[in-house]
Design an enzyme around this catalytic site. Structure first.
Site: not given
Length: 343
Positions: A110, A114, A173, A175-176, A204, A233
């Site tokens: 993915n 967010f 994450s 993805n940021t 996390k 994560n």
């Protein structure tokens, strides 16, 4: 009893992953998924977050980003539910497609970014959570643009605190842009020093941290009174064993390929933290043996996401029955007795 989802899972897999996910949330909110009414085996009861959990199996953040269906998810048989990641302001996330099933690998990639409706909507939804029946965790993060982590994380923790049993700070994450840099010792210390919370705070972390990075994170967390870590994560690694043609998609990889590295990191974190942090194991849990392995490696509780996405709510009861059986076969009288026993 839990109704319908097992029969519907093949149909859901014919849809693109994000559409199927949205329909699942709608079905839960509409009460179409049913509930688990049978009690859990008493051996699974455990104490965390100042609450007694009927079992140590939780739903990870990412499934219910806006906390729309927390009560309904809890009724499926989870011991606790975590919702988010919520950011201060709404954001649409990355362009679609951004969620990919790697079916031959029992994995997902993915790059959602967010996507959520923002803190105001999230808080409104939290007012409907049944505090007496649901053990709830709020997962918080920062916006892609205009973020000030040292300002935003403390403000988010303060805002969600009255509604949550624990709060998770998502700094891992992939993805940021720049988010994982917050796992560095100085940045993490600056964020944590601004947080005041009467509720347990968890951090996390990514499974891609080097050993010295993990040691630094643990040291900073202990110094600042953090309750524990969620390990882990998604990963940016791409194991050579991946078979799916989608394996080169950008984003975080979760599911079965994450089980071994996340469990190895969990064991390292357990040893390094020396009982000063509570650990939650996440990554690649598809059944009872996976959950038991996380507990033996140091997890006091375990979270599901990709395994749940592939198998649906029907996975929960056999997982819990199997975990109770494994605990008894190994001579444990409780979950707590098994935590870290494999090390």
């Amino acid at each position: 009893m839990i109704f319908a989802p097992k029969a519907l899972m093949p149909l859901m897999r014919l849809m693109d992953a994000e559409t199927a996910h949205k329909l699942t949330i709608k079905a839960l909110k509409a009460g179409l998924v049913g509930a688990e009414t049978r009690p859990d085996d008493a051996i699974l009861a455990t104490r965390m977050f100042g609450r007694t959990l009927a079992n140590p199996i939780g739903l990870a953040a990412g499934f219910d980003k806006n906390a729309e269906a927390v009560n309904e998810v809890a009724r499926l048989g989870f011991g606790f539910v975590e919702a988010g990641t919520v950011t201060p302001r709404p954001q649409s996330g990355n362009p679609r497609p951004r969620l990919f099933r790697l079916t031959p690998d029992r994995a997902v990639i993915n790059r959602m970014g967010f996507n959520n409706d923002g803190l105001e909507v999230y808080l409104e939804n939290l007012r409907r959570v049944d505090k007496h029946r649901v053990v709830f965790g709020a997962n918080v993060g920062i916006n892609k643009e205009g973020a000030e982590p040292e300002r935003d994380y403390p403000a988010l923790v303060s805002a969600v605190g009255p509604y949550a049993d624990y709060i998770t700070i998502n700094i891992s994450s992939p993805n940021t842009p720049g988010l994982r840099d917050l796992q560095g010792e100085a940045r993490l210390a600056a964020i944590l020093s601004g947080i005041e919370s009467s509720k347990p705070v968890f951090v996390k972390i990514a499974p891609d941290l080097a050993d010295d990075g993990l040691e630094a994170v643990i040291s900073v967390c202990v110094q600042h009174g953090v309750a524990g870590l969620i390990v882990s994560n998604t990963t940016i690694a791409r194991p050579a064993t991946l078979k799916s043609p989608l394996k080169r998609e950008t984003g975080g990889l979760s599911g079965a390929p994450l089980f071994a590295p996340s469990t190895a990191m969990l064991a390292k974190a357990y040893k390094l933290s020396a009982h000063k942090l509570v650990l939650i194991g996440a990554g690649g849990v598809f059944g009872a043996e996976d959950a038991f392995a996380k507990i033996l490696a140091g997890a006091s509780a375990v979270q599901l996401y990709t395994g749940f996405a592939y198998q649906g709510p029907a996975m929960l009861r056999p997982l819990k029955i199997g975990l109770a059986k494994l605990l008894r076969e190994r001579g444990f009288g409780s979950v707590e007795q098994a935590v870290g026993a494999g090390l």
